[in-house]
Design an enzyme around this catalytic site. Sequence first.
Site, PDB file in Angstrom:
ATOM      1  N   ARG A 126       1.101  -1.129  -0.066  1.00 29.89           N
ATOM      2  CA  ARG A 126      -0.251   0.300   0.047  1.00 29.89           C
ATOM      3  C   ARG A 126       0.834   1.441   0.418  1.00 29.89           C
ATOM      4  NH1 ARG A 126      -4.852   1.250   3.033  1.00 29.89           N
ATOM      5  NH2 ARG A 126      -6.164  -0.421   2.254  1.00 29.89           N
ATOM      6  N   HIS A 160      -7.424   0.578  -6.197  1.00 29.88           N
ATOM      7  CA  HIS A 160      -7.981  -0.365  -5.291  1.00 29.88           C
ATOM      8  C   HIS A 160      -8.081  -1.429  -6.261  1.00 29.88           C
ATOM      9  CE1 HIS A 160      -7.732  -1.208  -1.523  1.00 29.88           C
ATOM     10  NE2 HIS A 160      -8.466  -0.994  -0.837  1.00 29.88           N
ATOM     11  N   GLN A 164      -9.711  -4.329  -3.591  1.00 32.15           N
ATOM     12  CA  GLN A 164     -11.651  -3.531  -3.490  1.00 32.15           C
ATOM     13  C   GLN A 164     -12.252  -3.904  -4.566  1.00 32.15           C
ATOM     14  OE1 GLN A 164     -11.922  -2.267  -0.006  1.00 32.15           O
ATOM     15  NE2 GLN A 164     -14.220  -2.375  -1.013  1.00 32.15           N
ATOM     16  N   ASP A 202     -17.247   6.905  -1.791  1.00 28.18           N
ATOM     17  CA  ASP A 202     -16.472   6.543  -1.387  1.00 28.18           C
ATOM     18  C   ASP A 202     -15.942   7.830  -0.921  1.00 28.18           C
ATOM     19  OD1 ASP A 202     -13.345   6.104  -0.258  1.00 28.18           O
ATOM     20  OD2 ASP A 202     -12.407   5.761  -2.314  1.00 28.18           O
ATOM     21  N   CYS A 233     -16.196   0.702   0.399  1.00 25.41           N
ATOM     22  CA  CYS A 233     -15.003   0.688   0.856  1.00 25.41           C
ATOM     23  C   CYS A 233     -14.988   0.445   1.959  1.00 25.41           C
ATOM     24  CB  CYS A 233     -14.029   0.829  -0.526  1.00 25.41           C
ATOM     25  SG  CYS A 233     -13.621   3.233   0.174  1.00 25.41           S
ATOM     26  N   ARG A 259     -12.893  -9.062   1.251  1.00 24.82           N
ATOM     27  CA  ARG A 259     -12.876  -8.238   1.214  1.00 24.82           C
ATOM     28  C   ARG A 259     -11.195  -9.619   1.306  1.00 24.82           C
ATOM     29  NH1 ARG A 259      -9.913  -3.408   1.011  1.00 24.82           N
ATOM     30  NH2 ARG A 259      -8.282  -4.494   0.308  1.00 24.82           N
TER      31      ARG A 259
HETATM   32  N1  NVA Z   1     -10.120   6.664  -1.419  1.00 29.89           N
HETATM   33  C1  NVA Z   1      -9.298   5.868  -0.045  1.00 29.89           C
HETATM   34  C2  NVA Z   1      -9.937   4.893  -0.335  1.00 29.89           C
HETATM   35  C3  NVA Z   1      -9.506   4.145   1.709  1.00 29.89           C
HETATM   36  C4  NVA Z   1      -9.313   2.683   1.697  1.00 29.89           C
HETATM   37  C5  NVA Z   1      -8.130   6.529   0.618  1.00 29.89           C
HETATM   38  O1  NVA Z   1      -7.876   6.283  -0.800  1.00 29.89           O
HETATM   39  O2  NVA Z   1      -7.985   6.711   1.886  1.00 29.89           O
HETATM   40  N1   CP Z   2     -11.265  -0.477   2.493  1.00 24.88           N
HETATM   41  C1   CP Z   2     -10.362  -0.452   2.724  1.00 24.88           C
HETATM   42  O1   CP Z   2      -9.205  -0.472   1.831  1.00 24.88           O
HETATM   43  O2   CP Z   2     -10.174   0.252   3.627  1.00 24.88           O
HETATM   44  P1   CP Z   2      -8.369   0.045   4.627  1.00 24.88           P
HETATM   45  O3   CP Z   2      -7.815   1.615   4.665  1.00 24.88           O
HETATM   46  O4   CP Z   2      -8.925  -0.360   6.495  1.00 24.88           O
HETATM   47  O5   CP Z   2      -8.211  -1.542   4.500  1.00 24.88           O
END
Ligand code: NVA
Ligand code: CP
Length: 297
Positions: free
Chosen positions: A95, A122, A125, A213, A253, A281
Amino acid sequence: MRHFLEVDDLAPDELAHVLELAQLTPAPAVLTGRGVALIFEKPSSRTRNSSELAVFQLGGHPLTIRGEEVGFDRRESVEDVTLTLAQYHAAIGARVFDHKILERMAAVSPVPVVNLLSDLAHPCQGLADLLTLQQHFGGLSGLKVAWVGDGSNVCRSLLLAASLAGISFAAACPAGFEPDRGAVERARGRGVDVLVTGDVAEAVRGADAVCTDTWISMGQEAEEAGRRSAFRGFTVDPLVMAQAAPGAVFLHCLPAHRGEEVTGDVIDGPQSLVWPQAANRMHAFRGLLLSLFGSVL
Ligand code: NVA
Ligand code: CP
């Protein structure tokens, strides 16, 4: 070497196979005695827990590593971190803030690199979102998904996932926050309808699922004030849900911000599938790992 940086690194039949493998019980222990490195430059609840458990369920050992421990391009280069971890692990998930880090990892890695969320995409997801829709509706082709709010990394991956599964997609976003144009063209190239509009009612009309989101993704904290004002009017509330198809479901998500991108009565109401979506997930990640390792180990 197969990597998974975006959903459409899979062909449509491969995506369908991952969704099948996600539901395989009991799952074969294809990772016995092997490790999977999971690097997190940003916080996570769902991704860390679901991916660790999925590796465990396949007999493997997940090893979560905070971004500062490996120090991409600070302690050593992205390439050296990747090649080091590949000496020990069957796969590397990461990540990251900058999607280019994943591309640099994939360029040198002798083991699969999996995107656990970047500024761009993502895909894990996206897999879970399709699995959730498939379980609820009994199939995917011909559904219509509406997206309301930020054309974020999650929006991009869901759009591309939808295009692989024959799902039409309509996004209602404020000007300047639409999904990435290249992804929209790629999705349209697969023959599905893709609408990008500023009109929430137009996007959700007849939709089988309404998705959203956060307005402020991780790393965008400095843009908070501007984003809050741009997204006014893009909250998924009961009036928005009422304009979707009868029987429409709500997906998010998570993490969610009640009263911002969604009201509490929608996310906590009967149309919401957010908890099975979160559970998926883990199943989706297990399916992905099975597709990567099932036939070669
Ligand atoms: N768009 C959000 C998704 C979190 C799972 C982010 O990137 O923070
Ligand atoms: N949906 C998702 O990726 O959640 P987290 O950021 O908690 O991993």
